[in-house]
Write a protein that holds these residues in place. Sequence first.
Motif, PDB file in Angstrom:
ATOM      1  N   GLY A 104     -14.325   4.937   1.297  1.00 14.53           N
ATOM      2  CA  GLY A 104     -14.343   4.671  -0.133  1.00 14.53           C
ATOM      3  C   GLY A 104     -15.170   3.454  -0.483  1.00 14.53           C
ATOM      4  O   GLY A 104     -15.865   3.434  -1.506  1.00 14.53           O
ATOM      5  N   ASP A 108     -19.187   3.647  -2.382  1.00 15.27           N
ATOM      6  CA  ASP A 108     -19.230   3.121  -3.745  1.00 15.27           C
ATOM      7  C   ASP A 108     -20.659   3.193  -4.284  1.00 15.27           C
ATOM      8  O   ASP A 108     -21.596   2.677  -3.681  1.00 15.27           O
ATOM      9  CB  ASP A 108     -18.724   1.676  -3.760  1.00 15.27           C
ATOM     10  N   SER A 166     -18.500  -8.109  -7.433  1.00 12.50           N
ATOM     11  CA  SER A 166     -17.811  -6.845  -7.187  1.00 12.50           C
ATOM     12  C   SER A 166     -17.246  -6.772  -5.776  1.00 12.50           C
ATOM     13  O   SER A 166     -16.140  -6.260  -5.564  1.00 12.50           O
ATOM     14  CB  SER A 166     -18.761  -5.665  -7.427  1.00 12.50           C
ATOM     15  N   ALA A 170     -13.493  -6.090  -4.509  1.00  9.65           N
ATOM     16  CA  ALA A 170     -13.257  -4.828  -3.808  1.00  9.65           C
ATOM     17  C   ALA A 170     -12.320  -4.971  -2.629  1.00  9.65           C
ATOM     18  O   ALA A 170     -11.651  -4.010  -2.242  1.00  9.65           O
ATOM     19  CB  ALA A 170     -14.586  -4.235  -3.341  1.00  9.65           C
ATOM     20  N   THR A 175      -6.837  -3.962  -5.918  1.00  8.32           N
ATOM     21  CA  THR A 175      -8.009  -3.201  -6.364  1.00  8.32           C
ATOM     22  C   THR A 175      -8.166  -1.928  -5.552  1.00  8.32           C
ATOM     23  O   THR A 175      -8.447  -0.854  -6.096  1.00  8.32           O
ATOM     24  CB  THR A 175      -9.277  -4.073  -6.247  1.00  8.32           C
ATOM     25  N   ILE A 176      -7.992  -2.020  -4.243  1.00  8.04           N
ATOM     26  CA  ILE A 176      -8.129  -0.851  -3.379  1.00  8.04           C
ATOM     27  C   ILE A 176      -7.044   0.174  -3.683  1.00  8.04           C
ATOM     28  O   ILE A 176      -7.311   1.382  -3.780  1.00  8.04           O
ATOM     29  CB  ILE A 176      -8.098  -1.280  -1.905  1.00  8.04           C
ATOM     30  N   THR A 178      -5.417   0.576  -6.504  1.00  9.30           N
ATOM     31  CA  THR A 178      -5.694   1.167  -7.820  1.00  9.30           C
ATOM     32  C   THR A 178      -6.793   2.209  -7.731  1.00  9.30           C
ATOM     33  O   THR A 178      -6.709   3.287  -8.344  1.00  9.30           O
ATOM     34  CB  THR A 178      -6.082   0.065  -8.816  1.00  9.30           C
ATOM     35  N   ARG A 179      -7.845   1.899  -6.954  1.00  9.64           N
ATOM     36  CA  ARG A 179      -8.936   2.866  -6.801  1.00  9.64           C
ATOM     37  C   ARG A 179      -8.456   4.135  -6.107  1.00  9.64           C
ATOM     38  O   ARG A 179      -8.772   5.251  -6.543  1.00  9.64           O
ATOM     39  CB  ARG A 179     -10.076   2.226  -5.997  1.00  9.64           C
ATOM     40  N   ILE A 180      -7.678   3.989  -5.047  1.00  8.40           N
ATOM     41  CA  ILE A 180      -7.165   5.169  -4.333  1.00  8.40           C
ATOM     42  C   ILE A 180      -6.253   5.981  -5.244  1.00  8.40           C
ATOM     43  O   ILE A 180      -6.320   7.220  -5.276  1.00  8.40           O
ATOM     44  CB  ILE A 180      -6.421   4.748  -3.055  1.00  8.40           C
ATOM     45  N   THR A 182      -6.277   6.184  -8.542  1.00  8.95           N
ATOM     46  CA  THR A 182      -7.064   6.860  -9.578  1.00  8.95           C
ATOM     47  C   THR A 182      -7.771   8.085  -9.006  1.00  8.95           C
ATOM     48  O   THR A 182      -7.759   9.169  -9.613  1.00  8.95           O
ATOM     49  CB  THR A 182      -8.091   5.882 -10.185  1.00  8.95           C
ATOM     50  N   GLN A 183      -8.387   7.930  -7.838  1.00  7.94           N
ATOM     51  CA  GLN A 183      -9.081   9.055  -7.217  1.00  7.94           C
ATOM     52  C   GLN A 183      -8.103  10.163  -6.837  1.00  7.94           C
ATOM     53  O   GLN A 183      -8.411  11.353  -6.994  1.00  7.94           O
ATOM     54  CB  GLN A 183      -9.851   8.576  -5.986  1.00  7.94           C
ATOM     55  N   SER A 287     -12.230  12.935  -1.487  1.00 10.43           N
ATOM     56  CA  SER A 287     -11.000  12.608  -2.201  1.00 10.43           C
ATOM     57  C   SER A 287     -10.174  13.864  -2.414  1.00 10.43           C
ATOM     58  O   SER A 287     -10.637  14.828  -3.013  1.00 10.43           O
ATOM     59  CB  SER A 287     -11.333  11.953  -3.551  1.00 10.43           C
TER      60      SER A 287
END
Length: 445
Positions: A104, A108, A166, A170, A175-176, A178-180, A182-183, A287
Amino acid sequence: MNKLYKRFSQIYLSVTSSIALWPSVIALGFLLLGFFTLYFERTFSAVYLEKNFLFPLNSEPENARLVLNTIASGTISLMVFSFSMVMIVLSQATSNLTPRVIPGLISDKMNQLVLGVYIGTILYTLIIILSFKPGEDNNSVPMLGILVAVVLSIICIGLFVFFIHSISRAIKPDTILTRIYTQTKDALQKEVQKTKENEVLKNQKEPLHWIELPSKEGGYLRQIELEALNKIAKREDLMIEVPIQIGKFVVPGLPFLRLNKDLQGNDTLRDEIQDCFIFSLEEVVASNFENGLRQISEVAVKALSPGINDPGTALSAIDFLTLLFLQRMQSITANCLLDEHQQLRIIKRPTPLNELLYRFLTPIRTYGTADVMVVRKLLMCLQHLFYADKEARQHTAIFIKQVNVIRDDADQNIKNPEDRHEINLVLAGIQENISSPETCIKLLP
C-alpha cells in the motif's frame, strides 16, 4: 484464445500493480517533451518568443550549460534523498506494523508521481544538454528549453517539500489504519455492487447434490472473470457456486468450485472454466475485504508484541475491525449472477461471519489475553455487534461463542479484582442486548 487472454490478463495485472508503471509513463512523457522542445526551438514562434520576451535572459552557452548541469545534478540528489527516506519508512513499517502494509505504501500514486517527475526532469535536462554543439554562437542556445528546465526544477523542489510532509504522515499507525479501513470499505461496496443479491436466489431451489470441481492450477486467486464464467454457465446450462474469495490460496487437485452437473470426461469444458480464474504464485496485494481485515488484525498483533508495546494502536485496530464487521453483517448473504432470462447461473458466497471473527479476532485475543484493556475492547466490539443484530438475531449464537471464549481466557489470565469487575460490566452490558432469556453469559467470579 482463452489461454492467450488469460496470459494477457496475468501480464496486465503484473504491470498495473508495479511501482514502475506510472514513473515510466511520466518519464517517457518528459522525454518526448524534450525532443518536442528542440523541434519547437527552430520554429518561427519560438524565435519570436525569444526575441520579444526572453531577451533579458543570459544566453551565453557556458552559462546555459552550467544551469542545466546544476538542475540535473540537483534533481538527482533530491531523488536519491527522497527514496532513501522511502526505504527507511518501509523498514520501519515492516518492523513496527506488518510487512503486508508495504504494498500500500509503495503503490501510493503520489509517491509514483514524485518519482516520475524526478526521473522525467533528469531525462529532459539531459536531452537539452545534448543539443549543445561545439563552437556554437549565442543564437543557437535553446533559451525556451532552458526556461522549461528551470520551471521543472522549481516543481521538483515543491514536490520534495510535499513529499517530506506526506511521507512523515504515512508512517503514523493511525494514518495507515485509516487508509486500510477506507480501502477495505470501498472493496466491500464494490463486491456487493458487482454481484447484487437477487430475489431469484431466495426463491429458486438450489441443486440437491453439488458436484465439486478440483482445480488444475495452484496459487493465490488474483481475479475471477465473472462475465465469461456466466456466459459458459448459460451456454452449458450450468449452475456454478464460487465459494473462494480473491486472495485465497488454492491447492491443485482440491475442489474450488461446485457445479450442478458432473463434468467428468469433459476436459475441454473444465479447462474453459478454469481459464476464468487467474492465479499468481505471489501473494495478492490488491485491495479486497478479507485482505484489509487481515492487515488491520496483524497491525494489532504487532502492536501487542513486547518489542513494540503499543497497545493504543491495537485498541484503534479493534475499533476499525468493529466497523468493518458491522458492514459485513449487512451484506453477508450470498450474491448471484443471472443470464438474460433471469435464470440463476453463478452463486458467489462470502466467507461466513463466524470464520471472519475467528480468523481476525483470535490472534488479537491470543496475544492480548493478559491485557485487560485489550480484552475489554474485544468484548465491547462484540457488544456493538450484538446491538446491531438485536432485531434480526441472525448471528447471536456466533457472538455468544466468541464472548465465552474471550471470557474463559480472561478468567485464566486476569486475576486483579478491579480488572475482573470492569470486564463483568461489559459482560453485563452484552447480556442486556440478548433478547433470549434462556441464553445467559456467565460473569467472572
